[in-house]
Write an enzyme that holds these catalytic residues in place. Structure first.
Site, PDB file in Angstrom:
ATOM      1  N   TRP A 295       7.062  -0.274  -8.767  1.00 48.69           N
ATOM      2  CA  TRP A 295       8.078  -0.598  -8.239  1.00 48.69           C
ATOM      3  C   TRP A 295       9.331  -0.644  -8.963  1.00 48.69           C
ATOM      4  O   TRP A 295      10.485  -0.562  -8.813  1.00 48.69           O
ATOM      5  CB  TRP A 295       7.756  -2.044  -7.556  1.00 48.69           C
ATOM      6  CG  TRP A 295       8.997  -2.879  -6.871  1.00 48.69           C
ATOM      7  CD1 TRP A 295       9.299  -2.614  -5.665  1.00 48.69           C
ATOM      8  CD2 TRP A 295       9.886  -3.593  -7.374  1.00 48.69           C
ATOM      9  NE1 TRP A 295      10.418  -3.319  -5.193  1.00 48.69           N
ATOM     10  CE2 TRP A 295      10.906  -4.002  -6.201  1.00 48.69           C
ATOM     11  CE3 TRP A 295      10.135  -4.518  -8.785  1.00 48.69           C
ATOM     12  CZ2 TRP A 295      11.617  -5.035  -6.498  1.00 48.69           C
ATOM     13  CZ3 TRP A 295      11.208  -5.311  -8.638  1.00 48.69           C
ATOM     14  CH2 TRP A 295      11.843  -5.464  -7.487  1.00 48.69           C
TER      15      TRP A 295
ATOM     16  N   PHE B  62       3.892  -8.141  -9.263  1.00 46.75           N
ATOM     17  CA  PHE B  62       5.187  -8.573  -9.174  1.00 46.75           C
ATOM     18  C   PHE B  62       5.664  -9.292 -10.396  1.00 46.75           C
ATOM     19  O   PHE B  62       5.124  -9.664 -11.329  1.00 46.75           O
ATOM     20  CB  PHE B  62       5.151  -9.784  -8.112  1.00 46.75           C
ATOM     21  CG  PHE B  62       4.455  -9.220  -6.726  1.00 46.75           C
ATOM     22  CD1 PHE B  62       4.694  -9.923  -5.558  1.00 46.75           C
ATOM     23  CD2 PHE B  62       4.215  -7.756  -6.463  1.00 46.75           C
ATOM     24  CE1 PHE B  62       4.444  -9.433  -4.420  1.00 46.75           C
ATOM     25  CE2 PHE B  62       4.110  -7.293  -5.266  1.00 46.75           C
ATOM     26  CZ  PHE B  62       4.106  -7.883  -4.266  1.00 46.75           C
TER      27      PHE B  62
ATOM     28  N   ARG C 249       2.116   7.022   7.433  1.00 47.62           N
ATOM     29  CA  ARG C 249       2.455   6.909   8.655  1.00 47.62           C
ATOM     30  C   ARG C 249       4.139   6.796   9.143  1.00 47.62           C
ATOM     31  O   ARG C 249       4.872   6.115   8.074  1.00 47.62           O
ATOM     32  CB  ARG C 249       1.546   5.768   9.258  1.00 47.62           C
ATOM     33  CG  ARG C 249       0.304   5.926   9.572  1.00 47.62           C
ATOM     34  CD  ARG C 249      -0.519   4.500   9.824  1.00 47.62           C
ATOM     35  NE  ARG C 249      -0.376   3.588   8.624  1.00 47.62           N
ATOM     36  CZ  ARG C 249      -0.671   2.238   8.754  1.00 47.62           C
ATOM     37  NH1 ARG C 249      -0.818   1.875  10.003  1.00 47.62           N
ATOM     38  NH2 ARG C 249      -0.407   1.540   7.758  1.00 47.62           N
TER      39      ARG C 249
ATOM     40  N   THR D   4       4.016   1.534  -1.174  1.00 51.21           N
ATOM     41  CA  THR D   4       4.546   1.580  -2.445  1.00 51.21           C
ATOM     42  C   THR D   4       3.650   2.154  -3.621  1.00 51.21           C
ATOM     43  O   THR D   4       3.959   2.944  -4.287  1.00 51.21           O
ATOM     44  CB  THR D   4       5.000   0.279  -2.930  1.00 51.21           C
ATOM     45  OG1 THR D   4       5.680  -0.372  -1.666  1.00 51.21           O
ATOM     46  CG2 THR D   4       6.001   0.406  -4.013  1.00 51.21           C
TER      47      THR D   4
ATOM     48  N   LYS E 249       8.837  -7.291   9.398  1.00 45.95           N
ATOM     49  CA  LYS E 249       8.281  -6.559   7.908  1.00 45.95           C
ATOM     50  C   LYS E 249       9.377  -5.629   7.218  1.00 45.95           C
ATOM     51  O   LYS E 249       9.414  -5.606   6.301  1.00 45.95           O
ATOM     52  CB  LYS E 249       6.777  -5.756   8.267  1.00 45.95           C
ATOM     53  CG  LYS E 249       6.209  -5.311   7.156  1.00 45.95           C
ATOM     54  CD  LYS E 249       4.993  -4.556   7.642  1.00 45.95           C
ATOM     55  CE  LYS E 249       3.987  -3.959   6.274  1.00 45.95           C
ATOM     56  NZ  LYS E 249       3.142  -3.488   6.776  1.00 45.95           N
TER      57      LYS E 249
ATOM     58  N   PHE F  64      -3.542  -1.887   6.835  1.00 44.01           N
ATOM     59  CA  PHE F  64      -3.821  -3.255   6.702  1.00 44.01           C
ATOM     60  C   PHE F  64      -5.174  -3.376   5.501  1.00 44.01           C
ATOM     61  O   PHE F  64      -5.169  -2.594   4.628  1.00 44.01           O
ATOM     62  CB  PHE F  64      -4.454  -4.070   7.908  1.00 44.01           C
ATOM     63  CG  PHE F  64      -3.149  -4.111   8.715  1.00 44.01           C
ATOM     64  CD1 PHE F  64      -1.822  -4.682   8.319  1.00 44.01           C
ATOM     65  CD2 PHE F  64      -3.292  -3.772  10.210  1.00 44.01           C
ATOM     66  CE1 PHE F  64      -0.828  -5.012   9.115  1.00 44.01           C
ATOM     67  CE2 PHE F  64      -2.189  -3.855  10.835  1.00 44.01           C
ATOM     68  CZ  PHE F  64      -0.840  -4.550  10.379  1.00 44.01           C
TER      69      PHE F  64
ATOM     70  N   LYS G  48       0.737  -1.325   0.074  1.00 45.37           N
ATOM     71  CA  LYS G  48       0.107   0.080   0.099  1.00 45.37           C
ATOM     72  C   LYS G  48       0.887   1.158   0.180  1.00 45.37           C
ATOM     73  O   LYS G  48       0.467   2.330  -0.607  1.00 45.37           O
ATOM     74  CB  LYS G  48      -0.814   0.014   1.362  1.00 45.37           C
ATOM     75  CG  LYS G  48      -2.010  -1.001   1.152  1.00 45.37           C
ATOM     76  CD  LYS G  48      -3.038  -0.765   2.169  1.00 45.37           C
ATOM     77  CE  LYS G  48      -2.557  -0.666   3.664  1.00 45.37           C
ATOM     78  NZ  LYS G  48      -1.897  -2.041   4.011  1.00 45.37           N
TER      79      LYS G  48
ATOM     80  N   ALA H 221      -3.172  -0.553  12.799  1.00 46.29           N
ATOM     81  CA  ALA H 221      -4.635  -0.511  12.329  1.00 46.29           C
ATOM     82  C   ALA H 221      -5.365  -1.805  12.946  1.00 46.29           C
ATOM     83  O   ALA H 221      -6.587  -1.880  13.103  1.00 46.29           O
ATOM     84  CB  ALA H 221      -4.938  -0.672  10.678  1.00 46.29           C
TER      85      ALA H 221
END
Length: 840
Positions: A693, A664, A315, A293, A326, A576, A291, A545
């Site tokens: 990306w 991806f 955030r 990215t 993560k 999330f 999200k 979240a």
């Protein structure tokens, strides 16, 4: 006078104010001692930041007018025109940008009255030195005059004067001939009026002049930190100027990040807001679906490629995930916030401030319990209201507590023994303290601890716990406040526990509110950074979240909406899946802010959809199973049930949805096409494959076009529930309409808490469900769209300062733990170059 009348006619509320600094005479604000030194320049600097002062005139002895003193005044307020900047502008021909020294202008005007043709005249300037002499010489030369200079002590002064006597007809100018003093006064006032006009124009919305940074994407795509280091960010003050921020609205933290002052909201309060875009997601895998990215890639596309003003609001990442599982949250690939090391580590210290403030409250709670249990009423009262130099008085926060107790007295000696007892006794029940300590590290062994075991605590031990710092109610307050005053009030309302009689005890009761506001006074300002393509980003707040409302701050969004202008875009992110972060964004954040979103961008990945379609579990650090690497259209089609449900959730709120498929390298074209067809058939306005990306903003141009088109659609935004509904009905509404549960099951403890909060008048607050992010249900292993389940509510708690009730669904942990191989194994520092490696 004409200029002043024109200014008043156009802006009746503006009254130009001139502050005159004089030796020995108190004029307006400042009277400096006759022994004025350069060290007292601070008095002058104070005027620079005073918006009520539009011009500063230095009426000081020549010996005091050093370069340091002259240049201490902002050029925009230097109506004397003698700073290096203003003299330089005059010499370079930039008369419209700065101020000409009034004395110099007055001399030229004085001469013009006595001789209508100055061109070709020869002028001997005697004793004119420094900036004033340079300015006068420049003005005369611009009028076609030949200028000669001499000092009073010059040996050939007499020869120069005689050489210029008639028939040449010289003009001999001495700075001590004050026939022009009235003209100087007039020109000074003209400069003040002009300064006021410039100030008025400055306060209005300033069009953007954004200079984007070029990307040169490589294939294969390097690591995030390599990409971040390959781009040289703009100086943060340059970026601020490009997007219309004033120098006084910026507080730099180094070269590449700065706090933005909230005064910007007052300056642009009449400016229409831009378009408001929320980025949410489907139910994610433990790896996350990108999200952040997508958010960054979208604003890079909007600003750098479509040339539309846009700001991303993100955030601040917690240190827990950064060093745990993560990793960081600066985006990835060619869609990042830079420098990513600074973004992920400390930033401007907001989380540290929250940790300090939270733990100050925790310390105050245990100290108060101890002191109340070991002292008499009289001893407590004497210590809480001590005699200082023979005087006793209540502090303002103590007077506020007396008022809440219905005691109208302000003299400490006037309270009756019963009133004094009521005042000093909070009577906190140690078993009912709800406030926890926090630390911004994943530390599972702090999930349950015992405090007070030292001999000095006299046996007053109790069980408590640590939460992750971003789970603190103070973080939620930071994210929902609309200003410093609002934040202070919310901090004071925080309930930390209950008395033995069942009454809530607040931070105000503890007397700690003012200290908390002091610790948080800088944290309330959003931090300005930039993307890889030089577009602006606001970083502020960072609540999770699953255990909080999971959105960046109201203030960052409001500042950004004013800055981008009516045709611009603010892209903010919710944590999330849409069932958690987006639902809380609408029902909690939008209620608090009064803002209404125009578009929801729903992020999906083929990887996550395959998991929801029955694919094997994935975990951080482990290789992906073959199902996620090879084409499998059945898994994708089955998993799109989750995507459909999340689109339907967004439609509950009446907002158009654009699906962003974060592509991806292992995704096939057939899989991509299948997801986009299903999304559009379900009701998405558009479904767009995104390649940010690997390509940066250019890879999200199609998404930017889709968002722009969706923002034009009619918006029927609505809340999911009415705040007047009973607490249990609001919980049931979320469970059934959002999660798909058949019903809810309230534990006896949860039911008792609901009754208690209703009695206390908290029943009209919105709901913030604390639920796993790995499933629409309360069961993390249940993927896709679970049905036929009853949602268990094991407890209900309240964040009164933040302004919501939060039910605990199932077993929710507020302190993550470290895995067997945390991210910190890969993080290192080169002691020679100080370069960081291993962050991602």
């Amino acid at each position: 006078r004409e200029d002043l009348a024109s200014l008043h006619e156009q802006h009746p509320g503006i009254q130009p104010v001139l502050a005159i600094v004089q030796v020995g005479l108190n004029v307006m604000q400042i009277c400096l001692p006759s022994e004025f030194t350069e060290d007292e320049v601070g008095e002058l600097l104070r005027l620079n930041g005073d918006p009520g002062v539009h011009g500063v005139f230095l009426h000081l002895p020549p010996s005091s007018l050093s370069s340091r003193v002259l240049n201490s005044i902002q050029p925009e307020k230097d109506v004397d025109g003698r700073s290096d900047v203003n003299v330089g502008r005059l010499v370079c021909g930039g008369l419209t940008a700065g101020f000409t020294p009034p004395a110099a202008s007055a001399v030229v005007e004085f001469l013009a009255r006595h001789d209508t043709c100055l061109e070709g005249k020869t002028v001997l300037m005697i004793g004119w030195e420094g900036p004033l002499g340079v300015a006068l010489q420049c003005l005369m030369q611009k009028n076609g005059m030949l200028v000669l200079n001499s000092q009073w002590s010059s040996a050939n002064l007499q020869n120069q004067v005689q050489r210029l006597l008639p028939p040449c007809g010289p003009l001999c100018l001495s700075p001590f001939r004050w026939e022009v003093s009235a003209d100087i006064y007039v020109v000074s006032n003209q400069n003040v009026v002009r300064s006021s006009s410039l100030w008025v124009r400055q306060q209005q919305y300033l069009p953007w002049k954004l200079r984007t940074l070029k990307l040169q994407p490589l294939s294969p795509v390097p690591s995030d930190i390599e990409i971040s280091r390959s781009q040289t960010p703009k100086a943060i003050d340059q970026l601020a100027q490009e997007i219309g921020l004033l120098p006084e609205e910026l507080e730099a933290y180094g070269r590449t990040k700065a706090k933005v002052r909230l005064s910007l909201l007052d300056r642009l309060k009449e400016q229409p807001d831009g378009k408001y875009v929320l980025v949410a997601g489907i139910t994610p895998t433990p790896l996350g679906e990108g999200k952040s990215t997508v958010t960054i890639g979208l604003v890079q596309a909007l600003s750098a490629h479509l040339k539309l003003n846009s700001v991303a609001c993100l955030r601040q990442p917690s240190q827990g995930p950064t060093f745990g599982v993560k990793g960081g949250a600066a985006g990835g690939g060619y869609a990042q916030v830079i420098p990513m090391e600074e973004f992920n580590l400390h930033l401007t210290g907001d989380i540290h401030a929250i940790t300090a403030a939270n733990n100050l409250v925790a310390a105050a709670i245990d100290a108060r319990i101890l002191h109340e249990s070991t002292q008499s009423d009289k001893a407590l009262y004497n210590r809480l209201v001590p005699s200082v130099n023979g005087m006793r008085r209540f502090s303002p926060i103590q007077l506020a507590r007396l008022h809440r107790l219905g005691i109208s007295k302000s003299d400490p000696g006037a309270l009756t023994p019963e009133e004094a007892k009521t005042f000093v006794r909070l009577d906190l029940d140690p078993e009912k303290v709800t406030w926890q300590r926090v630390i911004d590290t994943n530390d599972r062994f702090l999930r349950k601890i015992t405090v007070g075991q030292a001999n000095t605590e006299k046996g007053h031990s109790r069980q408590t716990q640590f939460d992750i710092a971003v789970a603190s109610e103070i973080m939620a307050i930071l994210a929902l406040s609309d200003g410093l005053a609002d934040m202070k009030q919310r901090l004071g309302r925080m309930v930390v526990g209950s008395s033995r009689s069942g009454q809530p005890v607040t931070a105000d009761d503890l007397g700690v509110t003012g200290a908390l506001a002091v610790l948080m006074k800088d944290a309330i300002k959003p931090t300005l950074m930039q993307t890889l393509e030089g577009t602006p980003v606001f970083v502020h707040a960072g609540p999770f979240a699953n255990i909080a409302h999971g959105n960046s701050s109201v203030l960052a969004d409001k500042l950004a909406l004013k800055l981008v202008g009516e045709d611009g875009y603010v892209v903010t992110e919710a944590g999330f899946g849409a069932d958690i972060g987006m639902e809380k964004f609408f029902n909690i954040k939008c209620r608090a802010s009064g803002l209404k979103p125009n578009v929801v961008v729903l992020v999906a990945t083929v990887r996550a959809l395959k998991m929801h379609g029955g694919g094997p579990n994935v975990s951080a650090g482990a290789p992906l199973p073959k199902e996620y690497i090879m084409e499998n259209l059945k898994l994708v089609a089955d998993g799109c049930s989750n995507l459909k449900k999340q689109i339907q959730i967004a439609h509950l709120f009446g907002v158009p949805v654009v699906v962003a498929l974060n592509v991806f390298q292992t995704d096939t074209q057939a899989e991509i096409d299948l997801v986009c067809r299903i999304a559009e058939k379900t009701g998405a306005t558009a479904a767009v494959p995104c390649h940010h990306w690997s390509r940066g903003g250019r890879g999200s141009v199609d998404l930017a076009h889709a968002v722009k088109e969706a923002a034009r659609q009619k918006n029927n935004f609505q809340f999911l529930y009415d705040l007047q509904m009973p607490i249990h009905e609001k919980i049931r509404t979320i469970a059934q309409k959002v999660y798909g549960a058949e019903d809810i099951d309230l534990s006896p403890e949860a039911q008792a808490k609901i009754e208690y909060y209703t009695q206390q008048g908290y029943n009209t607050l919105p709901i913030c469900m604390a639920k796993t992010h790995l499933s629409l249900s309360h069961m993390p292993e249940k993927k896709g769209v679970p049905t036929g389940f009853v949602l268990p509510i094991r407890d209900v708690r309240a964040s009164i300062g933040a302004g919501f009730i939060y039910p605990l669904v199932g077993s929710m942990s507020t302190m993550p733990g470290l895995p067997t191989r945390p991210c910190f194994y890969d993080i290192d520092l080169d002691p020679v170059t100080e370069e960081i490696t291993g962050l991602f």
